[in-house]
Motif scaffolding. Structure first.
Motif, PDB file in Angstrom:
ATOM      1  N   PRO A   1       0.820  -1.223   0.000  1.00  0.00           N
ATOM      2  CA  PRO A   1       0.000   0.000   0.000  1.00  0.00           C
ATOM      3  C   PRO A   1       0.847   1.262   0.000  1.00  0.00           C
ATOM      4  N   ILE A   2       0.480   2.206  -0.846  1.00  0.00           N
ATOM      5  CA  ILE A   2       1.206   3.463  -0.968  1.00  0.00           C
ATOM      6  C   ILE A   2       0.711   4.417   0.118  1.00  0.00           C
ATOM      7  N   PRO A   3       1.591   4.952   0.927  1.00  0.00           N
ATOM      8  CA  PRO A   3       1.173   5.810   2.063  1.00  0.00           C
ATOM      9  C   PRO A   3       0.772   7.205   1.617  1.00  0.00           C
ATOM     10  N   PHE A   4      -0.384   7.286   0.974  1.00  0.00           N
ATOM     11  CA  PHE A   4      -0.849   8.554   0.418  1.00  0.00           C
ATOM     12  C   PHE A   4      -2.279   8.803   0.858  1.00  0.00           C
ATOM     13  N   GLN A   5      -2.576  10.052   1.247  1.00  0.00           N
ATOM     14  CA  GLN A   5      -3.934  10.436   1.602  1.00  0.00           C
ATOM     15  C   GLN A   5      -4.461  11.415   0.566  1.00  0.00           C
ATOM     16  N   ILE A   6      -5.659  11.105   0.014  1.00  0.00           N
ATOM     17  CA  ILE A   6      -6.250  11.977  -1.001  1.00  0.00           C
ATOM     18  C   ILE A   6      -6.451  13.388  -0.443  1.00  0.00           C
ATOM     19  N   ASP A   7      -7.038  13.479   0.758  1.00  0.00           N
ATOM     20  CA  ASP A   7      -7.276  14.780   1.381  1.00  0.00           C
ATOM     21  C   ASP A   7      -5.978  15.316   1.972  1.00  0.00           C
ATOM     22  N   GLY A   8      -5.474  16.381   1.403  1.00  0.00           N
ATOM     23  CA  GLY A   8      -4.266  17.008   1.917  1.00  0.00           C
ATOM     24  C   GLY A   8      -2.980  16.404   1.399  1.00  0.00           C
ATOM     25  N   GLY A   9      -3.063  15.349   0.564  1.00  0.00           N
ATOM     26  CA  GLY A   9      -1.857  14.686   0.088  1.00  0.00           C
ATOM     27  C   GLY A   9      -1.306  15.256  -1.199  1.00  0.00           C
ATOM     28  N   ILE A  10      -2.035  16.171  -1.825  1.00  0.00           N
ATOM     29  CA  ILE A  10      -1.561  16.765  -3.077  1.00  0.00           C
ATOM     30  C   ILE A  10      -1.711  18.278  -3.002  1.00  0.00           C
ATOM     31  N   TYR A  11      -0.721  18.982  -3.518  1.00  0.00           N
ATOM     32  CA  TYR A  11      -0.822  20.432  -3.586  1.00  0.00           C
ATOM     33  C   TYR A  11      -0.114  20.925  -4.838  1.00  0.00           C
ATOM     34  N   GLU A  12      -0.371  22.177  -5.174  1.00  0.00           N
ATOM     35  CA  GLU A  12       0.198  22.786  -6.371  1.00  0.00           C
ATOM     36  C   GLU A  12       1.330  23.714  -5.968  1.00  0.00           C
ATOM     37  N   HIS A  13       2.454  23.549  -6.609  1.00  0.00           N
ATOM     38  CA  HIS A  13       3.611  24.415  -6.346  1.00  0.00           C
ATOM     39  C   HIS A  13       4.118  24.942  -7.669  1.00  0.00           C
ATOM     40  N   GLU A  14       3.939  26.263  -7.874  1.00  0.00           N
ATOM     41  CA  GLU A  14       4.284  26.897  -9.140  1.00  0.00           C
ATOM     42  C   GLU A  14       3.591  26.123 -10.263  1.00  0.00           C
ATOM     43  N   ASP A  15       4.321  25.520 -11.196  1.00  0.00           N
ATOM     44  CA  ASP A  15       3.687  24.765 -12.276  1.00  0.00           C
ATOM     45  C   ASP A  15       3.912  23.265 -12.113  1.00  0.00           C
ATOM     46  N   SER A  16       3.927  22.811 -10.883  1.00  0.00           N
ATOM     47  CA  SER A  16       4.094  21.390 -10.600  1.00  0.00           C
ATOM     48  C   SER A  16       2.996  20.913  -9.671  1.00  0.00           C
ATOM     49  N   LEU A  17       2.654  19.643  -9.833  1.00  0.00           N
ATOM     50  CA  LEU A  17       1.819  18.962  -8.850  1.00  0.00           C
ATOM     51  C   LEU A  17       2.753  18.183  -7.929  1.00  0.00           C
ATOM     52  N   VAL A  18       2.497  18.256  -6.636  1.00  0.00           N
ATOM     53  CA  VAL A  18       3.343  17.567  -5.663  1.00  0.00           C
ATOM     54  C   VAL A  18       2.468  16.641  -4.830  1.00  0.00           C
ATOM     55  N   LEU A  19       2.780  15.343  -4.878  1.00  0.00           N
ATOM     56  CA  LEU A  19       2.106  14.356  -4.044  1.00  0.00           C
ATOM     57  C   LEU A  19       2.994  14.081  -2.839  1.00  0.00           C
ATOM     58  N   THR A  20       2.427  14.245  -1.667  1.00  0.00           N
ATOM     59  CA  THR A  20       3.180  14.022  -0.442  1.00  0.00           C
ATOM     60  C   THR A  20       2.808  12.666   0.136  1.00  0.00           C
ATOM     61  N   PHE A  21       3.791  11.805   0.275  1.00  0.00           N
ATOM     62  CA  PHE A  21       3.577  10.484   0.853  1.00  0.00           C
ATOM     63  C   PHE A  21       3.899  10.541   2.343  1.00  0.00           C
ATOM     64  N   LEU A  22       3.125   9.844   3.112  1.00  0.00           N
ATOM     65  CA  LEU A  22       3.402   9.782   4.540  1.00  0.00           C
ATOM     66  C   LEU A  22       4.665   8.954   4.769  1.00  0.00           C
ATOM     67  N   PRO A  23       5.484   9.335   5.735  1.00  0.00           N
ATOM     68  CA  PRO A  23       6.672   8.527   6.038  1.00  0.00           C
ATOM     69  C   PRO A  23       6.271   7.150   6.566  1.00  0.00           C
ATOM     70  N   GLN A  24       7.114   6.164   6.292  1.00  0.00           N
ATOM     71  CA  GLN A  24       6.861   4.796   6.728  1.00  0.00           C
ATOM     72  C   GLN A  24       7.852   4.402   7.824  1.00  0.00           C
ATOM     73  N   LEU A  25       7.369   3.568   8.740  1.00  0.00           N
ATOM     74  CA  LEU A  25       8.245   3.055   9.787  1.00  0.00           C
ATOM     75  C   LEU A  25       9.349   2.222   9.142  1.00  0.00           C
ATOM     76  N   LYS A  26      10.579   2.504   9.538  1.00  0.00           N
ATOM     77  CA  LYS A  26      11.732   1.859   8.909  1.00  0.00           C
ATOM     78  C   LYS A  26      12.443   0.906   9.859  1.00  0.00           C
ATOM     79  N   ASP A  27      12.549   1.316  11.143  1.00  0.00           N
ATOM     80  CA  ASP A  27      13.391   0.521  12.029  1.00  0.00           C
ATOM     81  C   ASP A  27      13.031   0.798  13.488  1.00  0.00           C
ATOM     82  N   ILE A  28      12.988  -0.267  14.308  1.00  0.00           N
ATOM     83  CA  ILE A  28      12.885  -0.140  15.762  1.00  0.00           C
ATOM     84  C   ILE A  28      14.010  -0.987  16.352  1.00  0.00           C
ATOM     85  N   ARG A  29      14.849  -0.369  17.180  1.00  0.00           N
ATOM     86  CA  ARG A  29      15.945  -1.137  17.762  1.00  0.00           C
ATOM     87  C   ARG A  29      16.342  -0.559  19.116  1.00  0.00           C
TER      88      ARG A  29
END
Length: 751
Positions: free
Chosen positions: A223-251
């Motif tokens: 599953p791709i860590p992306f939320q439709i609400d608030g996960g995309i915004y417009e910056h100048e002439d680009s679309l930017v999709l922001t993915f939520l960070p994923q848990l990588k390591d517990i030690r």
């Protein structure tokens, strides 16, 4: 049924299907080129299920060079470095060095060359959209070029670079493993490069010719860590999709430091401790599980760690650690924004126990998870604090003299626990507040205030409304019109008005109502004074803040022209949500949200104009504008108010009602505007009142003036969908929204 009959049915079906294809093409009676109807300017025919255009007409449309070689019965057309070649009696069209098969090929009709319209126009880089319901074919020049797709911010943002932003939508598959970005009237740059495909992600670019759009399809094995609400915004002439960070390591390392690492920035976590089960719970917002490593083997302090996706709305990752002997881990100051670190064995130190007007507070060196409960005989509030020491300013007893509390006592209850006891005059409610600042945690227990009395008195000019509380009141007085009301919202207050007896009505005060009301996620006690007449009012405090005196003027006549003059003239931008390519929510019976949005917005504009206000619409027809463009439109014109009109949708068809959203700002003007508008809608629209809510919707977050977004009803509710279709309902909603705007201006904007 016999085999012969089966064959007849199949043949009949094929003939009917073929006829439908041919007939559909021949019925193609309206063709638009760059939004202009060119049907009467060109000649077309249908052959073998394909729409053909006279070659000379196409060349004129495209300003192309056309060469006809009679001996070979071949045709060559060139425009903007693209050349196509066709020959009679051949179904192929040659585009540069490539050959493409068509259904009919070049046809000679009355000594005129006709060529496949769709394949030819696409060869020259044009886009097509066929609207079958209207039997209309639209030919567009591309309005933007997709230049590249690349990862940003260590793989947590995806940037789509384009010449300019055209209508787009983002779709998320149910299993979360696929995201589709549809971009209208777009083409791919010939030098486009795929910079995102890797071991986890795969990018596929699909041209959808009959809808004049491009699809960028991103697939993943997980599953791709992306939320439709608030996960995309417009910056100048680009679309930017922001993915939520994923848990990588517990030690946990050799020094017993527990670390939690993610693929991106981790917000501050909320940590709780449960001494009875010897568990520590770490709740991390806006982080998803992903594939992570867990390394705690053979550790003497932690027996087990369990990781779950505790919540998805909002997203919360939960780490639950079971301790071997009850040790508590405390968070250390962060050095990297993608790592949380905890150190064992640190006891919190509490300090500076203080009392002030119905609340007591203290400071802690680290986060706590206290246990609070009430005891009846004698009445007292008890707080148990685990794994803490008493520090400076924590006295054994604090003497207090007021109507709520007698004194506060502290003591060590056992080796693990410090207990704070507040001896009360009588049992009351409370709330517990935590704030973090400069590495310290500030805790406050607010005891619920109570009403002592409500009385009225008169003099020649004013009728006074006196409200007296047991302790200092935290309140907000508001005036609402149509009908006239004075509303007072009290924070942290017990609703004990039933014990005060009957309220005496007066010549100005018709009735009093009370309720508990959700405001900014907190419950307030609301008093509403219904008025027979209203001229003006003023508010003052007395009795060291325990009392509120509201003076209602007995005289002052204000005619309509005077009222308009007092309000003044303001610029109001009305935004009809969605439009054009973007239909918004679609009702259970097919009503597209963009339709009632625009109808209501136009009604609002007309009504406001009749009230001597200046009004601009972000869209006045069925056209698409990006969220960024709508906000920019209002900000550049320095509007005084921005109101966005929408209709809601939910997966339960029984859900319905009206709700109003605002984005919290320091001066509260957004909330005041939302309250004024929603007061009219909630009382008079005839739908369930779903209240006002704080939200980060783009158009109310980034507009620089007081803004509100109204969800007028639910399209997913069949009854409300029918309402939203009717002009009567649309006009009623618009009228109520205008009443709210004028009410706001009369109290705030006219000053």
């Amino acid at each position: 049924m016999s085999v012969l009959n089966n064959k007849k049915i199949i043949i009949s079906f094929v003939l009917i299907f073929t006829f439908l294809i041919i007939n559909t093409a021949s019925a193609q009676n309206t063709i638009f080129f760059n939004s202009k109807d060119i049907t009467s300017e060109i000649k077309t025919v249908s052959r073998e299920g394909e729409l053909l255009i006279r070659a000379r007409d196409l060349a004129e449309l495209l300003d192309a060079d056309l060469t006809w070689r009679p001996a070979l019965k071949s045709l060559e057309m060139e425009s903007q470095s693209v050349t196509i070649k066709m020959m009679a009696n051949s179904r192929y069209i040659q585009i540069g060095n490539d050959a493409l098969r068509t259904k009919a090929g070049l046809q000679l009709i009355k000594n005129q060359a006709y060529i496949p319209l769709v394949k030819s126009i696409e060869a020259f880089g044009y886009l097509l959209e066929y609207q079958r319901d209207n039997e209309e074919l639209y030919i567009f020049q591309p309005e933007t070029t997709i230049n590249g797709v690349s990862w940003q911010e260590d793989g947590n943002q995806l940037q789509i670079k384009m010449d300019e932003i055209t209508p787009y939508r983002v779709l998320h598959s149910e299993d979360g493993t696929e995201i589709i970005i549809e971009i209208d009237k777009a083409e791919i740059n010939q030098e486009f490069s795929d910079n995102i495909s890797n071991n986890n992600y795969y990018l596929k670019v699909v041209n959808v010719p009959d809808r004049a759009l491009l699809r960028l399809i991103i697939k993943s094995r997980t599953p791709i860590p992306f939320q439709i609400d608030g996960g995309i915004y417009e910056h100048e002439d680009s679309l930017v999709l922001t993915f939520l960070p994923q848990l990588k390591d517990i030690r946990i390392n050799k020094n017993n430091l527990l670390s939690v690492e993610a693929t991106g920035k981790i917000p501050d976590a909320r940590t709780k401790y449960f001494s009875d089960t010897k568990k520590m719970v770490i709740d991390i917002p806006s982080v998803v599980i992903g594939n992570f490593d867990l390394d705690i083997e053979d550790n003497s302090l932690i027996k087990d760690i369990k990781v779950t996706q505790h919540d998805l709305d909002p997203v919360v990752l939960r780490i639950e650690a079971t301790m071997a002997n009850g040790d508590i881990f405390k968070p250390l100051q962060r050095k990297e924004n993608n790592i949380l670190t905890f150190k064992p064995g640190q006891r919190s130190e509490i300090s500076n126990l203080e009392y002030a007007e119905g609340s007591f507070s203290f400071t802690s060196s680290s986060a706590l998870n206290p246990e609070l409960f009430l005891l009846e005989t004698p009445p007292r509030l008890v707080m148990n604090l685990y794994h803490v020491n008493r520090g400076k300013g924590i006295l054994d007893k604090v003497e207090i003299d007021n109507n709520l509390i007698k004194n506060i006592r502290t003591a060590r209850f056992d080796e693990q626990t410090v207990r704070i006891v507040a001896d009360l005059e009588e049992l009351t409610g409370y709330n517990f507040v935590e704030e973090q600042k400069n590495g310290l945690y500030y805790y406050t227990v607010n005891l619920e205030n109570k009403f002592a009395k409500i009385e009225t008195e008169d003099n020649q000019d004013y009728q006074y409304l006196d409200i007296l509380m047991d302790s200092k009141a935290v309140y907000e007085v508001k005036k609402f019109n149509y009908p006239h009301r004075i509303v007072v919202d009290f924070q942290n207050t017990l609703n004990n008005l039933d014990k005060l007896g009957e309220f005496e009505k007066t010549s100005l005060i018709k009735d009093i109502r009370n309720s508990n009301y959700q405001l900014e996620g907190k419950e307030v006690t609301r008093l509403v004074f219904e008025l027979n007449e209203y001229y003006s009012h003023k508010v003052q405090s007395y009795a060291e803040g325990h009392g509120i005196k509201i003076a209602l003027a007995k005289e002052y006549f204000k005619d309509e022209e005077e009222r308009k003059k007092e309000i003044g003239r303001h610029l109001i931008v009305v935004d009809a949500g969605h439009g054009g390519f973007d239909p918004g929510a679609i009702g259970i019976n097919g009503l597209e949200e963009k339709v009632p949005n625009l109808a209501i917005a136009k009604q609002i504009a007309a009504l406001l104009a009749s009230e001597n206000q200046d009004v601009l619409l972000t869209r006045s027809s069925d056209e698409f504008h990006s969220l960024q463009k709508r906000v920019k439109f209002a900000n550049q014109r320095k509007a005084d108010i921005f109101v966005s009109i929408h209709a809601n949708s939910f997966n339960n068809s029984h859900t319905g009602g009206v709700e109003t959203y605002y984005n919290q700002s320091s001066n509260n003007q957004n909330r005041f505007l939302a309250e004024k508008i929603h007061d009219k809608l909630g009382r008079n629209l005839g739908l369930i009142d779903r209240g006002i809510k704080d939200s980060n919707f783009y158009v109310i977050k980034y507009t620089k003036m007081p803004s509100a977004l109204i969800e007028v009803g639910f399209l997913s509710n069949p009854k409300e969908e029918q309402f939203l279709k009717t002009k009567v309902f649309q006009k009623k909603a618009a009228s109520l929204i205008v009443d709210g705007i004028l009410d706001y201006l009369e109290e705030n904007g006219g000053k």
